[in-house]
Design an enzyme around this catalytic site. Sequence first.
Site, PDB file in Angstrom:
ATOM      1  N   CYS A 266      17.298  65.472  39.784  1.00 47.35           N
ATOM      2  CA  CYS A 266      17.005  66.089  38.816  1.00 47.35           C
ATOM      3  C   CYS A 266      18.259  67.025  38.898  1.00 47.35           C
ATOM      4  CB  CYS A 266      15.933  67.676  38.886  1.00 47.35           C
ATOM      5  SG  CYS A 266      14.456  66.713  38.914  1.00 47.35           S
TER       6      CYS A 266
ATOM      7  N   ARG B 158      23.599  61.213  38.286  1.00 40.50           N
ATOM      8  CA  ARG B 158      22.343  61.358  39.686  1.00 40.50           C
ATOM      9  C   ARG B 158      21.233  60.194  38.832  1.00 40.50           C
ATOM     10  NH1 ARG B 158      22.090  65.813  42.892  1.00 40.50           N
ATOM     11  NH2 ARG B 158      24.086  65.628  42.889  1.00 40.50           N
TER      12      ARG B 158
ATOM     13  N   TRP C 139      14.308  64.440  36.918  1.00 41.09           N
ATOM     14  CA  TRP C 139      14.019  62.973  36.979  1.00 41.09           C
ATOM     15  C   TRP C 139      12.700  62.829  37.529  1.00 41.09           C
ATOM     16  CZ3 TRP C 139      12.946  60.179  41.924  1.00 41.09           C
ATOM     17  CH2 TRP C 139      13.125  59.165  41.761  1.00 41.09           C
TER      18      TRP C 139
ATOM     19  N   ASN D 298      14.220  71.491  40.577  1.00 41.94           N
ATOM     20  CA  ASN D 298      14.343  70.719  41.043  1.00 41.94           C
ATOM     21  C   ASN D 298      13.548  70.090  42.587  1.00 41.94           C
ATOM     22  OD1 ASN D 298      16.227  70.407  39.675  1.00 41.94           O
ATOM     23  ND2 ASN D 298      18.536  70.078  41.355  1.00 41.94           N
ATOM     24  N   GLY D 299      12.660  68.866  42.783  1.00 42.01           N
ATOM     25  CA  GLY D 299      12.123  69.531  43.892  1.00 42.01           C
ATOM     26  C   GLY D 299      10.441  69.178  43.576  1.00 42.01           C
TER      27      GLY D 299
ATOM     28  N   GLU E 193      22.315  44.345  52.666  1.00 47.35           N
ATOM     29  CA  GLU E 193      23.075  45.476  51.635  1.00 47.35           C
ATOM     30  C   GLU E 193      23.742  44.811  49.957  1.00 47.35           C
ATOM     31  OE1 GLU E 193      22.898  48.452  51.257  1.00 47.35           O
ATOM     32  OE2 GLU E 193      25.272  48.333  49.580  1.00 47.35           O
TER      33      GLU E 193
ATOM     34  N   LYS F  64      22.371  45.451  46.423  1.00 45.92           N
ATOM     35  CA  LYS F  64      23.287  45.806  45.306  1.00 45.92           C
ATOM     36  C   LYS F  64      22.711  45.334  44.520  1.00 45.92           C
ATOM     37  CE  LYS F  64      24.688  48.331  46.524  1.00 45.92           C
ATOM     38  NZ  LYS F  64      25.072  49.381  47.468  1.00 45.92           N
TER      39      LYS F  64
ATOM     40  N   GLU G  14      19.811  46.702  42.861  1.00 39.99           N
ATOM     41  CA  GLU G  14      20.426  47.650  42.466  1.00 39.99           C
ATOM     42  C   GLU G  14      20.397  47.716  41.055  1.00 39.99           C
ATOM     43  OE1 GLU G  14      20.767  51.295  44.839  1.00 39.99           O
ATOM     44  OE2 GLU G  14      22.223  49.494  45.069  1.00 39.99           O
TER      45      GLU G  14
ATOM     46  N   HIS H 254      10.846  30.679  59.701  1.00 35.35           N
ATOM     47  CA  HIS H 254       9.786  31.046  60.280  1.00 35.35           C
ATOM     48  C   HIS H 254       8.763  31.791  58.544  1.00 35.35           C
ATOM     49  CE1 HIS H 254      10.320  30.668  64.534  1.00 35.35           C
ATOM     50  NE2 HIS H 254      11.559  31.484  63.910  1.00 35.35           N
TER      51      HIS H 254
ATOM     52  N   LYS I 246      21.616  59.177  41.998  1.00 35.69           N
ATOM     53  CA  LYS I 246      22.137  59.088  42.871  1.00 35.69           C
ATOM     54  C   LYS I 246      21.798  59.516  44.214  1.00 35.69           C
ATOM     55  CE  LYS I 246      26.128  58.261  44.880  1.00 35.69           C
ATOM     56  NZ  LYS I 246      25.966  56.512  44.687  1.00 35.69           N
TER      57      LYS I 246
HETATM   58  N1  HGA Z   1       8.706  67.900  40.033  1.00 36.23           N
HETATM   59  C1  HGA Z   1       9.142  68.079  38.889  1.00 36.23           C
HETATM   60  C2  HGA Z   1      11.120  68.049  39.665  1.00 36.23           C
HETATM   61  C3  HGA Z   1      11.252  66.344  39.527  1.00 36.23           C
HETATM   62  C4  HGA Z   1      12.597  66.516  40.697  1.00 36.23           C
HETATM   63  O1  HGA Z   1      12.933  67.711  40.914  1.00 36.23           O
HETATM   64  N2  HGA Z   1      13.677  65.528  40.451  1.00 36.23           N
HETATM   65  O2  HGA Z   1      14.748  65.125  40.765  1.00 36.23           O
HETATM   66  C5  HGA Z   1       9.180  67.431  38.204  1.00 36.23           C
HETATM   67  O3  HGA Z   1       8.307  65.948  37.851  1.00 36.23           O
HETATM   68  O4  HGA Z   1       9.546  67.882  36.416  1.00 36.23           O
END
Ligand code: HGA
Length: 609
Positions: A2, A27, A75, A99-100, A482, A486, A489, A505, A604
């Site tokens: 986010c 990100r 996100w 965010n969080g 790695e 890559k 991803e 094995h 990111k």
């Molecule tokens: N928990 C919140 C924000 C998610 C977040 O910080 N993502 O990086 C949500 O789900 O909207």
Amino acid sequence: MCGIVGAVAQREVSAILLEGLRRLEYRGYDSAGMSVISPQSGLASRKAVGKVSALASALEASPLPGTTGIAHTRWATHGQPSERNAHPHLSGDIALVHNGIIENHAALRERLEGLGYRFASETDTETIVHLIHHYYQQQRDLLGAVKHAVTDLEGAYGLAVINAEQPDRLVCARKGSPLVIGIGIGENFIASDHLALRQVTDRFAYLEEGDIAEVAPGHFRVWNADDEPVVRDVNQIDTAAESADKGQYRHFMLKEIYEQPSVIRRSLAGRLGSRKVLTEALGAKAGEILKNIENVQIVACGTSYHAGMVAKYWIEGFAGVPCRVEVASEFRYRKFKVQQNTLLVTISQSGETADTLAALRLAQTLDYAATLAICNVNQSSLVRESDLFLMTEAGPEIGVASTKAFTTQLVALILLTVAIGRYHDLDEAEEEAIVKSLHALPDLITETLSLDDDIKKMSNAFAEKHHALFLGRGVQWPVAMEGALKLKEISYIHAESYPAGELKHGPLALVDSDMPVIAVAPNDELLEKLKSNLQEVQARGGQLFVFADKAAGFEESPGLDIIAVPHVDEIIAPLIYTIPLQLLSYHVAILKGTDVDQPRNLAKSVTVE
Ligand code: HGA
């Protein structure tokens, strides 16, 4: 992950906020939104699922006039990506971005529903805005309401709030998720990363854990976790060190792969004498701390974890010091014994990786001798909270799949190996040899990049494949890990890596003509062992693609493709052999038509747990 942008100005802010979101796009996110307070019509919002360009179209169709606003790229962690789950979330005249993760969101939701609040989304975030609204009803002061509300929150947040009843201010708070205030003239801004605000200012004040700030056009004020007024330093950013455009390259990832000789040169600048590593570069206290170190514990996630795995071979093999490596999300929840005089080394490109940061904070409560961060972002939480740090000087890395950040982390880890090894098994002649290899490294990377056309041709063999196996031995095993990461991803091909000796094995059962097997084969003491392992693959009809030292004695044959890599000294071989694997995954992704710079589902800087 986010992104947050906010502005309190005396001019229209929606274009500034939108540009800020664009700068945070790299990100990774799934939806975007914005709320602005207009003096005429009050608070209004626009949201869109998908890219910031979709939000831009919504704004074009229906603009948001006003001089105070907040915006967000989300996100999803709680509730699927959708318009109603996109931020900002609203409660009455208050809008909030976050965010969080709020860990006690279920209990808060129940409490707030009991108070009569109706939820419009499935997010944890929406509980915060209703909570603030609830306290605002009691005290009619947004700052006080935010201060009160955060005491009810468990979990991590960077948040920004505006209120149409107090249109000339914004309140923000951080705990476990970064926030920075960008200082303008008669206008101020906030963001989760200073990059978002580079178009409007080069002066920044970084909030610390537990800080709450009130931001107005002409001033800002900050209170710490104990609610005491504090002054946070204002830092001026060096413009020359920043670059966020693709230049002649089709993708940021390709540009960043090609930047490796120059960023490695920059990472070595001022840190290498003609015969010695200049350990002062690790900080004035470094010598004093490192001379007492008897053990090393490395903690990291993803690509940074692979850098740590490579370093284990160096720190034990060259420095003669026991070294453990663990992924941060495991380390932080496991019971373990701290060995005497252990240096805790954290590695993170952004310095905000939630699990790595939590591991550092945990370590600070335990008996570690000291902590050292290897990081690419000045002023990040990891750097600020560690005793020592070693910056990687890769410059902004925009591609979600890490390339130049990885190789510059390896450079930093070689410097650290020498700095520790000096007090243990590394003698002067060995240090001089390592320094010589490092001086030669940037040109050798340039030479390795010239294999690009051959690798592009090789990539055709992967376009129709669904799986791939990466093999290496010794220090090349994490290089193979790695390489596999890559490919996964950015091309979405399932790839696994093994130390080649493990083949029989289990994984050998997978080998047939549909399973390409990629091996990295420097001319080292394990070469003959690796060759025997590769015979095992060929004997079962496997298609082999080998990146081998010119002098390794491989010859092309049906089922065996060889790309000759320059001969290099042992210590720098992991960096050199990483380059062809980066190029291979890039070209395969191009053939697959994937979103190279922003692969699906990934972000990111992983600022949530
Ligand atoms: N928990 C919140 C924000 C998610 C977040 O910080 N993502 O990086 C949500 O789900 O909207």
